[in-house]
Design an enzyme around this catalytic site. Structure first.
Site, short mmCIF file in Angstrom:
data_model
loop_
_atom_site.label_atom_id
_atom_site.label_comp_id
_atom_site.label_asym_id
_atom_site.label_seq_id
_atom_site.Cartn_x
_atom_site.Cartn_y
_atom_site.Cartn_z
N LYS A 177 6.99 -37.48 -1.27
CA LYS A 177 6.88 -37.32 0.18
C LYS A 177 8.25 -37.36 0.87
CE LYS A 177 2.21 -39.17 0.85
NZ LYS A 177 1.82 -39.28 -0.56
N SER A 178 9.31 -37.54 0.13
CA SER A 178 10.64 -37.57 0.74
C SER A 178 11.18 -36.17 1.02
CB SER A 178 11.62 -38.32 -0.18
OG SER A 178 11.75 -37.65 -1.43
#
Length: 746
Positions: A222-223
């Protein structure tokens, strides 16, 4: 002479002072080091020296540990798998999922075929029995084998059903197979009451690591800028579970801050918070709320409940014993209110000594002398305790001490077998961090984003919006084209976004069409003197054109529509040759698309907009139904040529040019510029007007109530047992099996 002796005395004094100062600094440094080591041991549960060498690390992982928490987690995980086999694995709907021979499946190993319905039902039944055995802790090793082998076999049969949690269940069960999780809260533990009541610490380490990796790797995925920019999960905040956040945040703010940024921070850090005792309770509160929300938001089966069931792994290993002891004390006091305070004090001190000895002997033994003295103390306590429950508990303590003492006396160092096991555990750790980023090797399974679901841990990181799928079957003998429904013989649309699955689907379509053609013409020739259609030959070409959008971009084609998927070259370690590139040069347009969309929405409650991008030299053949009105085409970038059934000559449209489109007919938009063209359709949807008159569309409502969901699960269990009974009677007595038909594949 006096001066010389005075100088010598001064030098001795200064040397003594220097030595004193050095000793002072050494003591301070030793004190700081001791304080650091003490705090590290208190925080992590082991000494820093245990990591100084591989042998000390091996001894650490083989430290005898209380199996209580592991046993409870095993039972809860097994319960989740009992439910999962019926639900998400599909035993309740096995006749629809695997019963139709013509159904198209997408195995990881090309060429794998599912067995007949009766035999695959037997495989599911064996897996279900294994799940029951894991839950009960009955014949635990055999139960794990009965679950693991069918599970991975079914996993390989169809990768279109893969999810991150599908991979997780198989990995966790495989890891549990190697542990001794049946030494507590298990039927096996009752039968072997005289055995050692401890497990190696690595039993906790490896399972706990797997769930730590679940959160941490999901956070790493999710980064990406796609997630942090808020394009992955749009409009999710409309669900009722986000109602508390809407009291102080707008819908857009809830989507951005809560759905995207909070989820990113939560996944990345929650594993660390649950490792440490001081932050464990608040982390578990957040984790519980997070998974309960996911259980209402998404149709992801038992995954939220598996995560809830395995959270106790991060607690103290003896928490079930403490919990049961507190319940016993509470029951004792409620039944003996007239007991004197002296007896209460004696009982309390005895329980305290038992808990302390249990913690010393089982939880964190540090030396042989401590183990022996603790065991002697346990024996003394057993003599002074009068209740039967206390004696039984002290017996388990002595068994654990025997295991501790036996382990210490056998060898002072780690054995080769122990080192091999620890090496395999470390290899598993490295492998789990490598697999999510191994897509540079398995290039044949990539699309616009790397890899498949499953071991990638990027579930829901990418949002796909598919608007058009065209399947054209060209008969090379008669030179005729036929178009197929993209839902034919499939139950999932996952294949549309993966080149390897699209190729598998093309071969499946060819086989089914030829088989169906033989069946139809055989029947027609038998009952009718002539056929209705031209006979389909076996020399076919299949072209698939998929139009979809990734994370709010333009709708664009994913595969080259001019490539015959039956003859295309594909290899698991080579890039997909027929995959069209993602038009990432227009990523910045997403902000403008949002502005245009909001502007179009202000025209009317029934207006909508569709954004399309296409490659040079290619064209889009589109049909606008008559229920759409006020349809217009506007070019945003590049140049296109528009033509329809009335304007055969074509109209050239450049940037910011528009044209009205007549409905009820086909039209063609061809890109004539040297670079990709971008354009949009704006229209009014009459069907939307009619639906809005019946009632306004507000927020997403809860699909079903909890009572309805429970009844649905009960029905699934009844169907599952009926399927097993039908398979038994078919295989033993040759009784025909009752089978439902999936209307999507007929």
């Amino acid at each position: 002479m006096w001066r010389k002796s005075r100088k010598l005395a001064n030098s001795e004094t200064s040397a003594f002072g220097f030595e004193k100062e050095c000793n002072k600094h050494v003591k301070q440094s030793l004190g700081v080091r001791y304080s650091i080591e003490k705090n590290f041991e208190k925080l992590c549960g082991f000494q820093l020296q245990d990591l100084s060498s591989f042998e000390r690390f091996t001894l650490l992982l083989y430290r005898p540990t209380d199996p209580a928490s592991l046993g409870v987690v095993r039972a809860l995980f097994g319960l989740c798998m009992v439910l999962d086999v019926v639900e998400e694995r599909g035993l309740a709907d096995i006749d629809i999922k695997w019963g139709e021979p013509l159904d198209c499946h997408f195995p990881l190993i090309h060429g794998m075929k599912p067995p007949p319905l009766a035999w695959i039902t037997v495989i599911y039944a064996v897996m279900w029995m294994g799940a029951f055995g894991i839950m009960l802790g009955l014949h635990f090793k055999l139960a794990c084998a009965c679950f693991v082998f069918p599970y991975w076999y079914i996993f390989l049969l169809d990768k279109s059903y893969w999810n991150n949690h599908t991979y997780l269940y198989g990995i966790v069960t495989t890891l549990l197979w190697g542990t001794e999780a049946n030494k507590y809260f298990a039927l096996d533990a009752i039968k072997e009451n005289g055995g050692s009541n401890s497990v190696p610490l690595w039993n906790y380490f490896i399972v706990k690591f797997q769930f730590f990796a679940l959160y941490f790797l999901a956070g790493l995925k999710k980064s990406s800028a796609e997630w942090l920019s808020g394009y992955a999960m749009t409009n999710l905040s409309r669900h009722w579970v986000f109602s508390p956040f809407k009291l102080f945040l707008t819908t857009e703010q809830t989507d951005f801050f809560i759905v995207h940024w909070f989820a990113f921070i939560f996944d990345l850090t929650v594993g660390f918070w649950m490792l440490f005792e001081r932050t464990r309770i608040p982390a578990m509160v957040f984790c519980t709320a997070f998974h309960l929300m996911n259980s209402r938001l998404f149709n992801i089966g038992m995954f939220p409940y598996v995560c809830l069931a395995t959270m106790p792994l991060f607690c103290n290993v003896d928490w079930p014993r403490r919990f049961s002891s507190s319940l016993k004390r509470a029951s004792f006091f409620s039944q003996n209110e007239a007991t004197t305070s002296c007896v209460e004090s004696s009982t309390k001190s005895t329980d305290t000594r038992k808990e302390e000895s249990t913690k010393k002997l089982i939880d964190e033994p540090s030396s042989q002398e401590r183990n022996e003295s603790s065991c002697d103390e346990g024996n003394t306590d057993a003599d002074t305790v009068s209740s039967i429950e206390a004696k039984n508990e002290q017996e388990s303590i002595r068994n654990a001490c025997k295991g501790v003492r036996g382990t210490r006396l056998k060898s002072t160092g780690a054995t080769k077998q122990q080192k091999l096991v620890v090496s395999l555990l470390l290899f598993h750790v490295v492998l789990q961090f490598f697999l999510p980023y191994s897509h540079f090797i398995t290039k044949g399974y990539n699309n616009w984003v790397p890899g498949l679901y499953g071991y990638s841990w990027d579930m829901m990181v990418h949002a796909w919006d598919t608007i058009l799928v065209v399947i054209k079957v060209h008969d090379n003998v008669s030179n005729e084209d036929r178009y197929l429904d993209p839902k034919a013989w499939v139950a999932s649309d996952r294949w549309e976004k993966h080149g390897d699955m699209a190729r598998q689907y093309a071969f499946c379509l060819k086989d089914n069409l030829i088989e169906q053609e033989k069946h139809i013409f055989k029947r027609d020739l038998q009952y009718q003197p002539r056929t209705k259609w031209t006979r389909l030959s076996t020399n076919l070409s299949i072209y698939i054109d998929v139009w979809c959008s990734l994370n709010g971009r333009f709708q664009q084609r994913m595969f080259d529509p001019t490539v015959d998927l039956l003859t295309v070259d594909w290899h698991p370690f080579k890039p997909i040759s027929f995959l069209m590139p993602l038009l990432s040069q227009y990523n910045s347009y997403r902000y403008k698309l949002e502005e245009i969309q909001q502007q179009v929405y202000t025209w009317s409650n029934d207006t909508d907009v569709l954004f399309v991008a296409d490659f040079p030299g290619m064209h889009l053949d589109n049909y606008i139904a008559k229920n759409f009105t006020n349809v217009s085409l506007t070019v945003l970038e590049g140049q296109v040529t528009y033509s329809d059934e009335q304007q055969l000559k074509g109209v050239i449209l450049s940037k910011e040019s528009s044209i009205s489109i007549k409905t009820g007919q086909f039209h063609r938009v061809k890109t004539t510029s040297a670079y990709p063209a971008c354009y949009m359709y704006t229209y009014t949807n009459r069907d939307k007007q009619e639906s809005d008159t019946d009632g306004a569309i507000d927020e997403l409502k809860e699909p079903v109530s909890i009572s309805t969901e429970i009844l649905y699960r009960i029905e699934n269990w009844v169907r599952a047992m009926n399927h097993i009974a039908n398979a038994f009677f078919y295989l033993v007595y040759n009784v025909p099996m009752v089978q439902r038909v999936n209307i999507n594949v007929t």
